[in-house]
Design an enzyme around this catalytic site. Structure first.
Site, PDB file in Angstrom:
ATOM      1  CG  ASP A   1      -1.998   1.174   1.023  1.00 12.79           C
ATOM      2  OD1 ASP A   1      -2.128   1.749   0.320  1.00 12.79           O
ATOM      3  OD2 ASP A   1      -2.938   1.194   2.108  1.00 12.79           O
TER       4      ASP A   1
ATOM      5  CG  ASP B   1      -5.949  -5.155   2.062  1.00 12.80           C
ATOM      6  OD1 ASP B   1      -5.614  -4.710   3.276  1.00 12.80           O
ATOM      7  OD2 ASP B   1      -6.548  -4.530   1.096  1.00 12.80           O
TER       8      ASP B   1
ATOM      9  CB  CYS C   1     -11.857 -25.851   9.515  1.00 14.46           C
ATOM     10  SG  CYS C   1     -10.272 -24.854   9.158  1.00 14.46           S
TER      11      CYS C   1
ATOM     12  CB  CYS D   1      -6.858 -24.914   9.300  1.00 18.21           C
ATOM     13  SG  CYS D   1      -7.153 -24.712  11.165  1.00 18.21           S
TER      14      CYS D   1
ATOM     15  CB  CYS E   1      -9.873 -27.271  12.433  1.00 16.15           C
ATOM     16  SG  CYS E   1     -10.573 -25.760  12.886  1.00 16.15           S
TER      17      CYS E   1
END
Length: 376
Positions: free
Chosen positions: A90, A270, A308, A310, A313
Site C-alpha cells: 500500500d 485485503d 475446516c 487447517c 482444527c
C-alpha cells in the site's frame, strides 16, 4: 504481470495473475503483513500451513521503521522477510493520514508526523514510488487523496481531481524508471475514489482507467458507510473498470463482504480482520463467528470448525484454545491466526471453484444458509 480471465459466472470472475514471484489465482485474499510480518506468524508458518501466493506490506510503516533503505540493503522485502511469494505494498497514504496528529494535504503531497517519534515527513506521488522500488514489491499502489466518510461534495470533488493528477504523475514517473531499468518486474495500480456518490465514482474510474496502469483498486470504502452503500458502490464502479486487468477492493472485510463483492466482480481483497479478530478471541467458521472467550467452550472437545481442515482444527479443541486465550499464552495468537487466515483463504478457493463450475449463485445461497441468514 500476466493476467487472464479463466471463467466468469455472472459478474464473478476466476482469474490468474502471474508476477515475478508467484502465480495468483483469484478471487484472492491477501493476508496483511503491515511491518513485513503477518502478526503472530513467520514465513515458515505462512508457507507450511497457509500457502498464500501474495501478502501485503505497508509503505508507511516500512519507511518509518526500519527504513526502506535498510530493506533494500537486506534483499528487499523478499530477502528481508524470507517470504518468497508476491508482495503488494500500500502507498502509505492512509496510514500517514490516520496515524498522525498533524496532517497537511497540498497539491504536491501529504505532510505528516511519524507516529513513533513525531518527526515530520512529506510523501509525494514520486517519493512513495521510490520507497516501493526499494521495498521491491510485486504490486505497488499509488498515492491517492483519500476521504473519510461522510464528507462534503466539495471535499470529494477535490479528492478526485487531486488523485487523478497524482495518478498521472505516478504512472509517468513509474514508466520512465522502468525504461531506466528500475522496477522492471514491478507493477502499479491506481486507486478509484469518490465516496458513495455514483457520479463521482464514475468520474474517478473513467479518468484513472484511461491511464496505463497494470490494475485498478476501489479505495475509500469500509470507512464508516453501511454495507448496503458499499455493495451498491462496488456494483456501480466495477463496470467502468477494464475487464482485462485485476480489480482490487482495499481494506475489505468480513466473509460476507468477500462473497458479496466477488459476486459484484472484484478479484482481490485485503483486511486485518482475520488476524485482529483472532487476537481478540473471535474465530471465523463456516457457520459464523465463535467467541472463544465464552464459558460454554470450557470442556468443548470439538474443533473450532468441524468443516475446516487447517492444522489447528485437525489438532486442537475449542476447550484448549479457550484455555490458551484466557491464560494469555502467546501460542494462542499463533494458532488462532493460522485458523482465521486458513478459513479466509479456503473461502476464496471455494468461491473460485464455484465460479469455474458456474454455480456461484448456489454457493452464495449455501454460504448464507449455514449462517441461518439469507442473501442481502
Amino acid at each position: 504481470m500476466q493476467f487472464q480471465i479463466d471463467k466468469t459466472d455472472g459478474n464473478a470472475r476466476a482469474c490468474t495473475i502471474k508476477t515475478a514471484h508467484s502465480t495468483i489465482q483469484t478471487p484472492v485474499f491477501m493476508p496483511v503483513g503491515t511491518v513485513g510480518a503477518v502478526k503472530a506468524l513467520d514465513a515458515t508458518d505462512l508457507q507450511s500451513f497457509l500457502k498464500p501466493e501474495i501478502i501485503l506490506a505497508n509503505t508507511y510503516h516500512m519507511y518509518i521503521r526500519p527504513g526502506d533503505d535498510v530493506v533494500a540493503k537486506m534483499g528487499k522485502l523478499h530477502g528481508f522477510t524470507k517470504f518468497p511469494k508476491s508482495f503488494l505494498t500500500d502507498s502509505g497514504g492512509f496510514q500517514a493520514f490516520s496515524l498522525s496528529d498533524n496532517v497537511k494535504i497540498d497539491e504536491g503531497g501529504i505532510t505528516f508526523q511519524s507516529h513513533l517519534d513525531g518527526s515530520r515527513h512529506y510523501f509525494t506521488p514520486t517519493k512513495v514510488i521510490d520507497i516501493q522500488h526499494n521495498l521491491g514489491s510485486d504490486i505497488m499502489m499509488i498515492l491517492d487523496d483519500l476521504v473519510a466518510l461522510p464528507a462534503t461534495q466539495e471535499r470529494i470533488a477535490a479528492s478526485i481531481d487531486r488523485t487523478t493528477r497524482w495518478a498521472q504523475e505516478s504512472i509517468d514517473y513509474f514508466r520512465a524508471k522502468q525504461k531506466e531499468g528500475i522496477g522492471v518486474d514491478q507493477n502499479i495500480f491506481a486507486i478509484i475514489q469518490g465516496g458513495t456518490d455514483k457520479a463521482f465514482r464514475e468520474k474517478s474510474a473513467r479518468e484513472l482507467c484511461a491511464l496505463d496502469f497494470d490494475g485498478f483498486a476501489i479505495g475509500g470504502l469500509s470507512v464508516g458507510e453501511s454495507n448496503k452503500d458499499m455493495y451498491e458502490t462496488v456494483a456501480w464502479t466495477t463496470p467502468f473498470m477494464p475487464k482485462e486487468k485485476p480489480r482490487y477492493l482495499m481494506g475489505v472485510g468480513t466473509p460476507e463482504d468477500l462473497v458479496e463483492n466477488v459476486y459484484r466482480g472484484v478479484d482481490m481483497f485485503d483486511c486485518v480482520m482475520p488476524t485482529r479478530n483472532a487476537r481478540n478471541g473471535t474465530l471465523f467458521t463456516s457457520f459464523g463467528k465463535v467467541n472463544i472467550k465464552k464459558a460454554c467452550y470450557t470442556t468443548d472437545v470439538e474443533p473450532i470448525d468441524p468443516e475446516c481442515d487447517c492444522m489447528v482444527c485437525r489438532t486442537y479443541s475449542r476447550a484448549y484454545l479457550r484455555h490458551l486465550f484466557r491464560a494469555r499464552e502467546i501460542t494462542y495468537f499463533r494458532l488462532a491466526t493460522i485458523h482465521n487466515l486458513y478459513y479466509y483463504l479456503d473461502l476464496m478457493k471455494q468461491m473460485r471453484e464455484a465460479i469455474l463450475q458456474e454455480r456461484f449463485e448456489a454457493f452464495r445461497e449455501a454460504f448464507y444458509a449455514k449462517r441461518g441468514t439469507t442473501t442481502p
